[in-house]
Structure formats: C-alpha cells, structure tokens
Design an enzyme around this catalytic site. Structure first.
Site, PDB file in Angstrom:
ATOM      1  CE  LYS A 109      -8.631  25.299  -2.338  1.00 55.09           C
ATOM      2  NZ  LYS A 109      -8.525  24.714  -0.976  1.00 55.09           N
ATOM      3  CD  GLN A 160      -4.544  31.149   1.272  1.00 54.67           C
ATOM      4  OE1 GLN A 160      -3.992  30.936   2.332  1.00 54.67           O
ATOM      5  NE2 GLN A 160      -4.200  30.535   0.155  1.00 54.67           N
ATOM      6  CE  LYS A 196      -0.274  32.679   0.015  1.00 57.48           C
ATOM      7  NZ  LYS A 196       0.112  31.699   1.050  1.00 57.48           N
ATOM      8  CE  LYS A 198      -3.772  28.983   6.228  1.00 60.95           C
ATOM      9  NZ  LYS A 198      -2.899  28.698   5.086  1.00 60.95           N
ATOM     10  N   GLY A 215      -4.787  21.889   3.556  1.00 56.81           N
ATOM     11  CA  GLY A 215      -3.870  21.717   4.681  1.00 56.81           C
ATOM     12  C   GLY A 215      -3.024  22.951   4.942  1.00 56.81           C
ATOM     13  CG  ASP A 216      -0.970  26.399   7.031  1.00 57.29           C
ATOM     14  OD1 ASP A 216      -0.630  27.018   6.019  1.00 57.29           O
ATOM     15  OD2 ASP A 216      -0.514  26.675   8.156  1.00 57.29           O
ATOM     16  CB  THR A 219       3.616  24.724  -1.008  1.00 59.42           C
ATOM     17  OG1 THR A 219       2.196  24.512  -0.992  1.00 59.42           O
ATOM     18  CG2 THR A 219       3.921  26.078  -0.420  1.00 59.42           C
ATOM     19  CG  ASN A 274       3.633  19.656   2.110  1.00 59.88           C
ATOM     20  OD1 ASN A 274       3.457  20.729   1.562  1.00 59.88           O
ATOM     21  ND2 ASN A 274       3.462  18.513   1.475  1.00 59.88           N
ATOM     22  CB  SER A 316      -5.701  23.855  -3.686  1.00 49.08           C
ATOM     23  OG  SER A 316      -5.093  23.168  -2.620  1.00 49.08           O
TER      24      SER A 316
HETATM   25  P1  NDP Z   1       4.202  21.194   8.259  1.00 47.13           P
HETATM   26  O1  NDP Z   1       3.408  21.035   9.489  1.00 47.13           O
HETATM   27  O2  NDP Z   1       4.258  20.083   7.287  1.00 47.13           O
HETATM   28  O3  NDP Z   1       5.712  21.555   8.646  1.00 47.13           O
HETATM   29  C1  NDP Z   1       6.043  22.672   9.406  1.00 47.13           C
HETATM   30  C2  NDP Z   1       7.544  22.619   9.676  1.00 47.13           C
HETATM   31  O4  NDP Z   1       7.934  23.852  10.259  1.00 47.13           O
HETATM   32  C3  NDP Z   1       7.920  21.527  10.660  1.00 47.13           C
HETATM   33  O5  NDP Z   1       9.207  21.072  10.365  1.00 47.13           O
HETATM   34  C4  NDP Z   1       7.886  22.285  11.985  1.00 47.13           C
HETATM   35  O6  NDP Z   1       8.704  21.713  12.987  1.00 47.13           O
HETATM   36  C5  NDP Z   1       8.456  23.611  11.551  1.00 47.13           C
HETATM   37  N1  NDP Z   1       8.011  24.638  12.480  1.00 47.13           N
HETATM   38  C6  NDP Z   1       6.734  24.969  12.802  1.00 47.13           C
HETATM   39  N2  NDP Z   1       6.711  25.923  13.713  1.00 47.13           N
HETATM   40  C7  NDP Z   1       8.009  26.202  13.976  1.00 47.13           C
HETATM   41  C8  NDP Z   1       8.645  27.104  14.836  1.00 47.13           C
HETATM   42  N3  NDP Z   1       7.940  27.923  15.643  1.00 47.13           N
HETATM   43  N4  NDP Z   1      10.009  27.151  14.819  1.00 47.13           N
HETATM   44  C9  NDP Z   1      10.721  26.322  14.009  1.00 47.13           C
HETATM   45  N5  NDP Z   1      10.149  25.430  13.174  1.00 47.13           N
HETATM   46  C10 NDP Z   1       8.833  25.379  13.161  1.00 47.13           C
HETATM   47  O7  NDP Z   1       3.682  22.554   7.589  1.00 47.13           O
HETATM   48  P2  NDP Z   1       3.874  23.042   6.087  1.00 47.13           P
HETATM   49  O8  NDP Z   1       5.177  22.602   5.565  1.00 47.13           O
HETATM   50  O9  NDP Z   1       2.637  22.736   5.363  1.00 47.13           O
HETATM   51  O10 NDP Z   1       3.879  24.637   6.303  1.00 47.13           O
HETATM   52  C11 NDP Z   1       5.096  25.371   6.479  1.00 47.13           C
HETATM   53  C12 NDP Z   1       4.822  26.833   6.155  1.00 47.13           C
HETATM   54  O11 NDP Z   1       4.410  26.952   4.786  1.00 47.13           O
HETATM   55  C13 NDP Z   1       3.730  27.523   6.970  1.00 47.13           C
HETATM   56  O12 NDP Z   1       4.086  28.883   7.151  1.00 47.13           O
HETATM   57  C14 NDP Z   1       2.524  27.443   6.055  1.00 47.13           C
HETATM   58  O13 NDP Z   1       1.576  28.452   6.346  1.00 47.13           O
HETATM   59  C15 NDP Z   1       3.186  27.679   4.709  1.00 47.13           C
HETATM   60  N6  NDP Z   1       2.424  27.230   3.553  1.00 47.13           N
HETATM   61  C16 NDP Z   1       2.035  25.934   3.426  1.00 47.13           C
HETATM   62  C17 NDP Z   1       1.333  25.524   2.321  1.00 47.13           C
HETATM   63  C18 NDP Z   1       0.997  24.090   2.078  1.00 47.13           C
HETATM   64  O14 NDP Z   1       0.532  23.787   0.967  1.00 47.13           O
HETATM   65  N7  NDP Z   1       1.219  23.195   2.998  1.00 47.13           N
HETATM   66  C19 NDP Z   1       0.899  26.495   1.290  1.00 47.13           C
HETATM   67  C20 NDP Z   1       1.446  27.818   1.472  1.00 47.13           C
HETATM   68  C21 NDP Z   1       2.148  28.151   2.583  1.00 47.13           C
HETATM   69  P3  NDP Z   1       8.006  20.925  14.215  1.00 47.13           P
HETATM   70  O15 NDP Z   1       7.620  19.599  13.653  1.00 47.13           O
HETATM   71  O16 NDP Z   1       9.093  20.859  15.233  1.00 47.13           O
HETATM   72  O17 NDP Z   1       6.834  21.752  14.659  1.00 47.13           O
END
Ligand code: NDP
Length: 448
Positions: free
Chosen positions: A93, A114, A117, A129, A168-169, A213, A244, A380
């Site tokens: 997962k 993961q 976690k 993943k 998603g991620d 999250t 997200n 999830s």
């Molecule tokens: P999204 O794609 O929805 O959002 C990612 C955000 O981070 C965007 O605003 C993006 O900006 C920014 N970002 C990405 N790369 C960079 C970078 N190199 N420098 C600065 N900003 C950056 O992803 P999520 O919100 O889902 O995921 C965010 C984090 O949370 C990740 O590390 C993910 O692994 C972790 N996570 C997510 C989960 C989930 O349920 N979604 C669960 C657990 C962890 P831009 O649009 O400019 O790229």
C-alpha cells in the site's frame, strides 16, 4: 542523533553497495537503521534471521515503459515504477508520484518509509510506492488521461485488493485516480473499488481521504503540543507547498485556532500577515490549477517572493508539506532561532539529516513524516474497509477515526521513545515502534 550500531553499520554499507546512486533511499535507510541498535540488542533473533537485510531489499521492483501520445499526436515515452517493498502486514500500500524528478531511488525511499508508516497506523497494510517521471503540469486533461491509461495498462496485472493497492501522491490526485480506475475496470472487466484508494466520492471513495494527510499531520502536532501542555491557539504557522497536503493542513490548523501566514509552490512563497485566504488557495490550486503567485492579484496586501525561502519567515509551528529535503541544516537553525517550537512533517522526508539533528538537539517537538503524515494512508485503509463492506461512512465518523488513529500513533511513538531512553524523540519512537511489528511478522512468516 543516535550513532549507528556497529552490527548494523555493515548492513548499511551493503545497502550503499547494492543500490548505487540512490541517495534518497540511502538517507531513508540510514535514518531507520540509526534507531535500531537498542532493538537488536533486545531481540537477537532479528539478527539471526537477517530481518534488517531482508527489509532493506524490496520484495519486488517493477520498471516499465509508458508510451503515450500528446494532443499534437507526438509520441512520448516515460518510465513507470512500482516497488512492492513489504507484504509482512498486508497488501502493498502506498501512493503513486508523477513528477519529472522521479527515478528508482525516490520510489525506493518512499516505499521503504511506507513500510514503517503503515505499520504505525495499526492497520493491516504492507508497504509499497510507485510513480513515473511524467510531469502532469501544463498537460491537458486528455493528455493526462492517455498517460494514466497507458500507465495502468502495464501496471494492472500487479494490482489487486489483496495484492497491491496504490493511491495518490505528488502529481496524482482524484483526476488521475479516476482515469486509472476506469482503465483498470475496462481491462479486467471487474468493478473492484478496493484496487485503488483516493477514489471519487460517488464511485467508492471515502469522505475525509482528500483531507486526511493534512488533517492527520495537524492532529499529530496538536498531540505533541498537548504533551507539552500547549496548543495551536494563537500560534503563527507556516506550511510549505500548496497542494493536497498543504491545503488541508492549513484548514485544520485554522480550525484549531492557529494562524497560517505563508505557503508556497516550486516557484515562490506567499506571505499574508493577515492569515492565508484558504478559499482563494483552493480555487487557484484545486479548481483552476494555477500558480500560487496569482494570490496577490486579488490580495495586494500579501507578498509574493519568487524563489523565496519559506523557512526564513518567523513562525512557532512549521509544517513542511511539499517535498523531500526542503529543510536543510541552515533552515532548521533559522526556524529554531526565530522561535519555532514544533515541526510536523506532512511531506515525506522533508528535513535533511543535518536539519533533523538541529531539531533534536534544540529539543523542539519534531514529528517525522512517517508518523505525522500517516493519516493519509490510514484513511486509505479506512476506504478499503468501506469498499470491502460496501459501506460509506459519514464525514464526522471517519474524521473521528482518523483523529483516534493519530492520537494512537503519537502515544505509541512517545511511549516507545521513553521506553528506549530517549524521551521526546519521536524519530526514534516512530522507527522502533514501526519496525518491531513488521519484524515480528517476518519472523512468524518464516524465510520468504
Ligand atoms: P501535490 O502534488 O498535491 O502538491 C505538492 C506541492 O508541493 C505543490 O504545491 C508543489 O508545487 C510543491 N512542490 C513539489 N515539489 C517541490 C519542490 N521541489 N520545491 C517546492 N515545492 C514543491 O502533492 P501532495 O500534497 O499530495 O504531496 C506533498 C508531500 O506530502 C509529498 O512529500 C508527499 O509524498 C507527501 N504525502 C502525501 C500524501 C497524500 O495523501 N497526498 C500522504 C503522505 C505524504 P508545484 O505545483 O510548483 O510543483
């Protein structure tokens, strides 16, 4: 930071040798292995059965070609990955990441984290993943759909509600999950909601999964604050990212009485002293898919700093919610100097080892991602439960379950840290607590 035990050092050296160039994976492995010295001292059977060596080697790694045509009819080729790391506690997962920076080392670091976690959630899920170096930014809906269809046409044979269940991620939200689910259904001729999570609410998704999250990370920080007889009330907070996780972190912090003054994307930082306008951010990011700099078009009192560093902004609570290694040693020092008392990681591994050291030495409340952001995967797993029971729970009921899970994770990490002589060290607590359950299952399952 705890020194790596000498028995474990050679295992780490082997990981470096076997996985050359995968720096993020090395970092994730080292962080866990550094915590395990006292565990193997208590459990020599883990050494005899080579549990650590086995856990560092994924059960299966799938790498595949993803050809797709863009709107001009031009053929594009991306690379797809799924790393099925551990099925000790349940079906693999973990999410799928679509981002140009994706390569095997990123997917392996995420898959490795993961495992622990998912163990911390207390729910029956293994660790995995996946993703691709595809960049959804700037692509039309049709292009994203064609890519997702091609991706799942290869991956579907490895998935199943009892086998492997992606979500998603970064770069993968409800739209992408929808296209992948549709193609899976078409190829298999089975309406099998349990095969993917993060689905739409009218076709098998769970309420609160979108928020989970961010909400979960905020609940975790709230518990860390409570353990210090403190709360979010009146706290100035900064949240990196505007995707997200960031959006629902900002929402829950605000509900709990905190004030978020800054967020970001990969182009720059927004600072709004009056408190961020979340409705506007949701519209820009979730509905219109625009850049965060457009915030200042309607809010001229706010500042947009291109390529700015969000960690330079003074705050009491910082919640990195964008990507890996976004807080380095210097940023961590700045945060602590500016009065930050709590850091909760919504993102995966957002703090470099030097940054972690600064937080631990300063003894601020520091919640590492594998504990703090476990609410997403936990919800999830709740989605899977609802799918299996052909049921659909209310928002309030599901959110309460999420909050209880986060309270439990906090308590387990807190108590484990105390038991192992490092009170307040949630890194040690999370690593040990997550590891022991997986290790015991591996011992019970024999040499596989
Ligand atoms: P999204 O794609 O929805 O959002 C990612 C955000 O981070 C965007 O605003 C993006 O900006 C920014 N970002 C990405 N790369 C960079 C970078 N190199 N420098 C600065 N900003 C950056 O992803 P999520 O919100 O889902 O995921 C965010 C984090 O949370 C990740 O590390 C993910 O692994 C972790 N996570 C997510 C989960 C989930 O349920 N979604 C669960 C657990 C962890 P831009 O649009 O400019 O790229």
């Amino acid at each position: 930071m705890v020194q790596i035990d000498e028995k474990i050092e050679s295992m780490y050296q082997e990981v470096l040798k076997r996985n050359p160039g995968e720096t993020e994976f090395h970092q994730a492995v080292l962080e866990v292995l550094e915590s395990l010295g006292p565990v193997v001292a208590k459990h020599p059977e883990y050494l005899e059965r080579k549990i650590i060596e086995r856990i560092c080697e994924p059960e299966r790694q799938i790498i595949f070609r993803v050809p797709w045509q863009d709107d001009k009819g031009i053929v594009n080729i991306n690379r797809g990955f799924r790393v099925e790391f551990s099925s000790a506690l349940g079906p693999y997962k973990g999410g799928l990441r679509f981002h140009p920076s994706v390569y095997l080392g990123i997917i392996k670091f995420l898959g490795f984290e993961q495992i622990f976690k998912n163990s911390l959630t207390g729910l029956p899920i293994g660790g995995g993943k996946g993703g691709s170096d595809f960049d959804p930014k700037g692509k039309s809906d049709d292009e994203v759909m064609r890519f997702c269809q091609s991706f799942i046409t290869e991956l579907y044979r490895h998935l199943g509600e009892h086998t492997d269940v992606p979500a998603g991620d970064i770069g993968v939200g409800g739209r992408e999950i929808g296209y992948m689910f549709g193609q899976y259904k078409r190829i298999t001729n089975r309406y099998e909601p349990g095969v993917l999570t993060g689905k739409g609410l009218t076709w098998g998704g769970s309420l609160v999964r979108t928020e989970a999250t961010g909400y979960g990370a905020t609940f975790f920080v709230n518990e860390m604050l409570k353990a210090r007889k403190d709360s979010f009330d009146g706290k100035i907070c900064t949240v990196s990212g505007s995707g997200n996780v960031a959006i629902y972190t900002i929402e829950k912090i605000t509900q709990l009485g905190g004030k978020c003054v800054a967020c970001s994307d990969s182009n720059g930082v927004i600072y709004d002293e009056k408190g961020l306008d979340l409705d506007l951010i949701k519209r820009l990011k979730e509905v219109e898919r625009r850049r965060i700099e457009e915030y200042v078009k309607t809010h001229s009192h706010a500042k947009y700093v291109p390529k700015g560093n969000i960690w330079d902004i003074p705050c009491q609570v910082a919640m990195p919610s964008a990507t890996q290694n976004e807080i380095n040693g210097h940023d961590a020092t700045t945060l602590v100097k500016n009065g930050c008392i709590a850091v909760g990681e919504g993102a995966n591994m957002p703090t470099t080892p030097e940054g972690v050291k600064v937080f631990l030495e300063a003894k601020i409340a520091y919640g590492p991602g594998k504990a703090a952001n476990a609410g997403g995967v936990a919800t999830s797993a709740l989605e899977m439960q609802q799918n299996a029971g052909r049921d659909s729970w209310s928002f309030e009921y599901t959110e309460k379950k999420l909050e209880d899970i986060m309270i439990n994770i906090h308590r387990n990490c807190f108590e484990t840290a105390e038991e192992y002589g490092a009170p307040g060290n949630y890194v040690l607590g999370a690593n040990i607590c997550g590891f022991i359950k997986v290790a015991n299952a591996m011992v019970a399952h024999g040499l596989i």
